[in-house]
Design an enzyme around this catalytic site. Structure first.
Site: not given
Ligand code: RIB
Ligand code: CA
Length: 317
Positions: A241
């Site tokens: 992500h």
């Molecule tokens: O949904 C994914 C996000 O939420 C990423 O940034 C992960 O590190 C959490 O913070």
């Protein structure tokens, strides 16, 4: 000319890879790292940010921001990131002095000769506080590139409708999208395409240095229902992500975007924290570049190349 950036983050497994990528990429000038509560409590995310900065040899300041959302209760995610936020991977504790996070954000933005791109890869609490406490400074920001939200079918992980970073503090997120500074939203509909496993990082895995060891551990720290480590040697890949959001700043061609008005549901009974993309153009002038397409091979090659260069540098340090 390197793009001046600040990373606001809740490290966090995928946050760690994102920060490593930034540290390894000459296209960006990392002015500072500011921790926020999210994946785990602020005591862990701030400790992890400082320890990672030490590992990477970063001389930029590290700040400690908000411990709680603006108004909501907290929803940490130790089941995903482990109790310490790094899947159990332990780094030596840093001796750095951490600065108050929101004043650090404001200082770095004001001191920068060029407009700063703020890359927010955790809940948006610090960013919303910057906007309420230093609105004129916040308006000097070039763009907020956020890992958060999602669109169409792929909009939720914390709940069926809501992605974790937005769900953790939906009120903060609503303020950020409405504030008036351009936003790039790298949401789950994009990041779920950005699957990375050990096999996608062959040079890094072969390098075997301090960054490689940590990345290997992190990729193997999240197991699917069948008990297979999604990012391990037999895994299909772990969604990256946060490092996709950083990659979008370093090499914009890794994503394709479309321009829409986006708002955040922060009062819904079952949709609280949902990012809503106005495809009909009814709610206002577009405020967000929404990521849709991902050049996955380009992204994987960028990660493999840059993190291998970083690992080589750390082995020689
Ligand atoms: O949904 C994914 C996000 O939420 C990423 O940034 C992960 O590190 C959490 O913070
Ligand atoms: Ca994160």
């Amino acid at each position: 000319m390197a793009i001046p950036i600040i990373i606001d983050t809740d490290p966090g497994i995928d946050d760690a890879l994102a920060i490593m990528l930034a540290a390894a990429s000459p296209e960006v000038d990392l002015l500072g790292i500011v921790a926020v509560a999210g994946n785990v409590a602020l005591e862990h995310t701030s400790r992890n940010a400082a320890a990672l900065a030490d590992l990477l040899g970063l001389d930029c300041p590290v700040g400690k921001g908000a411990a709680l959302p603006l108004w909501r209760d907290t929803h940490f995610a130790p089941e995903v990131h482990g109790a310490n936020g790094f899947g159990g991977y332990e780094l030596p504790a840093s001796q750095r002095e951490l600065e108050p996070g929101v004043p650090l954000l404001a200082r770095l933005i004001e001191e920068s000769a060029e407009p700063v791109t703020v890359v927010a890869i955790g809940p948006l609490t610090n960013i919303a506080m910057l906007m309420s406490e230093h609105p004129e400074t916040a308006r000097k920001v070039e763009r907020f590139v956020i890992m958060g939200g999602g669109t169409l079918r792929d909009t939720g992980n914390a709940t069926p409708t809501s992605e974790f970073n937005i769900y953790f503090d939906p009120d903060a997120a609503a303020r950020v999208f409405r504030f008036g500074v351009p936003v790039t939203m790298v949401g789950l509909n994009a990041t779920h395409q950005a699957l990375v496993a050990e096999k996608h990082l062959p040079d890094l895995m072969a390098s075997g240095g301090p960054a490689a060891k940590m990345v290997k551990h992190l990729l193997n720290s999240y197991h699917d229902e069948a008990g297979v480590a999604a990012g391990g040697e037999h895994g299909a890949g772990m969604a990256q992500h946060d490092s996709l959001a950083l990659a979008a700043v370093i090499d914009p061609a890794v994503i394709t975007t479309e321009h829409y008005y986006v708002d955040v549901e922060n009062t819904g009974r079952i949709t609280n924290g949902m990012t809503v993309v106005d495809y009909l153009g009814r709610w206002g002038e577009p405020n967000t570049d929404v990521a849709f397409g991902v050049d996955v091979e380009r992204f994987r090659n960028l990660l493999n190349t840059r993190l291998t260069e970083l690992d080589t540098r750390l082995k020689e340090a």
